[in-house]
Structure formats: structure tokens, C-alpha cells
Scaffold this active site. Sequence first.
Site, PDB file in Angstrom:
ATOM      1  N   GLU A 192      -5.987  -4.588  10.114  1.00 56.34           N
ATOM      2  CA  GLU A 192      -5.036  -3.722  10.270  1.00 56.34           C
ATOM      3  C   GLU A 192      -5.300  -2.873  11.836  1.00 56.34           C
ATOM      4  O   GLU A 192      -6.041  -1.921  11.682  1.00 56.34           O
ATOM      5  CB  GLU A 192      -4.884  -2.677   9.137  1.00 56.34           C
ATOM      6  CG  GLU A 192      -4.506  -3.345   8.031  1.00 56.34           C
ATOM      7  CD  GLU A 192      -3.842  -2.242   6.771  1.00 56.34           C
ATOM      8  OE1 GLU A 192      -3.047  -2.659   6.564  1.00 56.34           O
ATOM      9  OE2 GLU A 192      -4.474  -1.035   6.816  1.00 56.34           O
TER      10      GLU A 192
ATOM     11  N   GLY B 268       2.025   2.205  10.804  1.00 57.40           N
ATOM     12  CA  GLY B 268       3.016   3.134  10.438  1.00 57.40           C
ATOM     13  C   GLY B 268       3.641   3.656  11.637  1.00 57.40           C
ATOM     14  O   GLY B 268       4.302   4.813  11.796  1.00 57.40           O
TER      15      GLY B 268
ATOM     16  N   SER C 242       2.757  -2.194  10.267  1.00 58.42           N
ATOM     17  CA  SER C 242       4.341  -2.268  10.505  1.00 58.42           C
ATOM     18  C   SER C 242       4.964  -3.680  10.141  1.00 58.42           C
ATOM     19  O   SER C 242       5.869  -4.205  10.825  1.00 58.42           O
ATOM     20  CB  SER C 242       4.816  -1.702  11.992  1.00 58.42           C
ATOM     21  OG  SER C 242       4.368  -0.542  12.124  1.00 58.42           O
TER      22      SER C 242
ATOM     23  N   ASN D 209       1.028  -1.146  -0.131  1.00 57.59           N
ATOM     24  CA  ASN D 209       0.001   0.031   0.156  1.00 57.59           C
ATOM     25  C   ASN D 209       0.912   1.270  -0.125  1.00 57.59           C
ATOM     26  O   ASN D 209       1.431   1.630   0.915  1.00 57.59           O
ATOM     27  CB  ASN D 209      -0.795   0.031   1.217  1.00 57.59           C
ATOM     28  CG  ASN D 209      -1.828   1.305   1.339  1.00 57.59           C
ATOM     29  OD1 ASN D 209      -1.808   1.993   0.354  1.00 57.59           O
ATOM     30  ND2 ASN D 209      -2.282   1.386   2.672  1.00 57.59           N
TER      31      ASN D 209
ATOM     32  N   GLU E  18      -7.038   5.053   7.347  1.00 59.01           N
ATOM     33  CA  GLU E  18      -6.678   6.474   7.235  1.00 59.01           C
ATOM     34  C   GLU E  18      -7.877   7.242   6.423  1.00 59.01           C
ATOM     35  O   GLU E  18      -8.058   8.370   6.530  1.00 59.01           O
ATOM     36  CB  GLU E  18      -5.245   6.554   6.298  1.00 59.01           C
ATOM     37  CG  GLU E  18      -4.096   6.256   7.349  1.00 59.01           C
ATOM     38  CD  GLU E  18      -3.015   5.467   6.641  1.00 59.01           C
ATOM     39  OE1 GLU E  18      -2.800   5.481   5.251  1.00 59.01           O
ATOM     40  OE2 GLU E  18      -2.030   5.055   7.207  1.00 59.01           O
TER      41      GLU E  18
ATOM     42  N   HIS F 167      -9.771   1.661   4.290  1.00 55.05           N
ATOM     43  CA  HIS F 167      -8.256   1.849   5.146  1.00 55.05           C
ATOM     44  C   HIS F 167      -8.750   2.679   6.365  1.00 55.05           C
ATOM     45  O   HIS F 167      -9.336   3.765   6.141  1.00 55.05           O
ATOM     46  CB  HIS F 167      -7.185   2.353   4.058  1.00 55.05           C
ATOM     47  CG  HIS F 167      -5.948   2.192   4.910  1.00 55.05           C
ATOM     48  ND1 HIS F 167      -5.534   3.034   5.736  1.00 55.05           N
ATOM     49  CD2 HIS F 167      -4.934   1.303   4.729  1.00 55.05           C
ATOM     50  CE1 HIS F 167      -4.402   2.743   6.283  1.00 55.05           C
ATOM     51  NE2 HIS F 167      -4.060   1.644   5.710  1.00 55.05           N
TER      52      HIS F 167
ATOM     53  N   LYS G 202       0.189   4.347  -0.317  1.00 55.84           N
ATOM     54  CA  LYS G 202      -0.219   5.295   0.352  1.00 55.84           C
ATOM     55  C   LYS G 202       0.046   6.821  -0.710  1.00 55.84           C
ATOM     56  O   LYS G 202       0.162   6.583  -1.903  1.00 55.84           O
ATOM     57  CB  LYS G 202       0.032   5.707   1.749  1.00 55.84           C
ATOM     58  CG  LYS G 202      -0.009   4.215   2.492  1.00 55.84           C
ATOM     59  CD  LYS G 202       0.145   4.696   3.920  1.00 55.84           C
ATOM     60  CE  LYS G 202      -0.246   3.235   4.671  1.00 55.84           C
ATOM     61  NZ  LYS G 202      -0.238   3.487   6.247  1.00 55.84           N
TER      62      LYS G 202
HETATM   63  P1  PGA Z   1       2.493   0.187   7.395  1.00 56.50           P
HETATM   64  O1  PGA Z   1       1.090   0.469   6.874  1.00 56.50           O
HETATM   65  O2  PGA Z   1       2.964  -1.157   7.059  1.00 56.50           O
HETATM   66  O3  PGA Z   1       3.355   1.376   7.017  1.00 56.50           O
HETATM   67  O4  PGA Z   1       2.139   0.100   9.002  1.00 56.50           O
HETATM   68  C1  PGA Z   1       0.272  -0.571   6.631  1.00 56.50           C
HETATM   69  C2  PGA Z   1      -1.002  -0.109   5.972  1.00 56.50           C
HETATM   70  O5  PGA Z   1      -1.575   1.099   6.213  1.00 56.50           O
HETATM   71  O6  PGA Z   1      -1.726  -0.873   5.209  1.00 56.50           O
END
Ligand code: PGA
Length: 250
Positions: free
Chosen positions: A166, A172, A211, A9, A96, A94, A11
Site C-alpha cells: 500500500e 485515500g 484508492s 478495510n 495509518e 497499516h 477503518k
Molecule cells: P483506500 O484505503 O482504498 O481508501 O485508499 C486502502 C487502505 O488503506 O487499506
Amino acid sequence: MKRKYLIGNMKMNMSYEQLVPYFKGLKVAAEETDNIVGICVPSCYLDLAKQILDDSKVLYGAENMYYKDAGAYTGEISAKMINDFNAEYVIIGHSERRQYFHETNEDVNLKIKKALEFGLKPIVCFGESEQERENNQQLKVVKDQIESALSGIEKSQIENIIFAYEPIWAIGTGKTATSDQAEEIAEYSKSIIVDLLNVTKQDIVLLYGGSMKPANAFELLSKPDIDGGLIGGACLKVEDFKGIFDIIVK
Ligand code: PGA
């Protein structure tokens, strides 16, 4: 060997100049693994993904879409537009998007249905916040999110849906869920999906995201109910991403 789904992903990262070598590198790296490799990109780069990845093992997709077919929705893109680029996936719901763009469980449900109508595989994200985990509400939150996401979805559609657990507190932040925490929710989520859609556990593809990196991927991916990873930060460099998809889980 059990094939895992390893989907990046991206982003709102990377530039056109960076993406050309990135996609080329990913294409080569994916040739060397039996795992399923995918990358979800900002929609303005779908055309570039198509040009470089269309004839490769790397499946690609978008990070979001709107649930209407067309119309006065400035700034939005439709499922049909994503499908025009031979995309395989679209990330839906997601955290976010839920947090910064106020997407609701109902929006998520409408988007899943529209993605499926246009031949895209939605990667349906769900997961609890830090506060919710502290209050021990994670099972209820996950159950509510899955139930509303799947409202009106039929049993036969399960083969085209990918789920991604998630935990928001792990995205993140460098704070990965332990493999036992991730497995507990993965197993629970599958049991909810089994009941809702009258499918078997084997019909369900469920990823863990938050992460994931080369150093912790093996342990997470070895868990029986974790069928792959949705990978943010660690997908941005081919060598890190490759470090994950080179992992072989027997
Ligand atoms: P991350 O993001 O691996 O940077 O934690 C995962 C995601 O948001 O899909």
C-alpha cells in the site's frame, strides 16, 4: 479463472445501524462471485459480523490487535479476543497505525507472530511514503519493512500470511499507483519473500491497496503479481465493493 482476494478495510467508519444492512447486502453480493471476499471491521463490530456473516462466503476480521496475550493494556485487544469471534483476518502494520499510533517494524513482527499463534491470518501492510518515492527509496523501504516483518517466521507459515503493498501516497487520496508501478513493487516484494522464506512465488498472496475502485480494479488485478486488493473507501458501499469483486480476471 484466477481467484482474487478482495478484502475491505472499513477503518473507523460506519455505525451499528448502517452495518446491519451493509453486512446483509455484502453476504448476498458475495454469493455471486468466485473471488474471495473479506471485510475487516472495527473490533466492536466483530460480534455483529459473526452473527450475520459466519455462515456466508464473506470472511471477516479485525483492523488491529496487540501482541500481548493479556494484561494491563487499556484499550487494546488480543489475538485470542479476535479469534473468539471466528475471525479469519487481522490487518497488521497499516500505514495509518504506523503513522498515527507510532507502530514500529518490530511491533509489526510481534503482532504477526501472535496473530499466527492464535489462528488468525495477518494481512501485513507495507509501502513507501510520497517523500520516499520522490527520493527513489521505495525498493529499500519495502525491503526493510518485509525483512523485519518476517523475522523469525517459518516457511510453513506462508500459507497463513497475506501481504498488502500500500503506497502511502495512494491511500485515500484518489491517486492510485499505476498498474505498472504496483506490479513492479509486487514482483520485487515477492522476490524478497521467496529469498527470505525459501518459498516459491506461487505460495505468496500479495494484495495492492490504495484508492482501488471499480474503475481501476481490473487493470490492477490483471497484473501477474497482484493477487487481490485491500480496499478502503470503496468497500464502504456494497455496490462499489461489489463492482470490484464482480471483476473476473482470466
Ligand atoms: P483506500 O484505503 O482504498 O481508501 O485508499 C486502502 C487502505 O488503506 O487499506
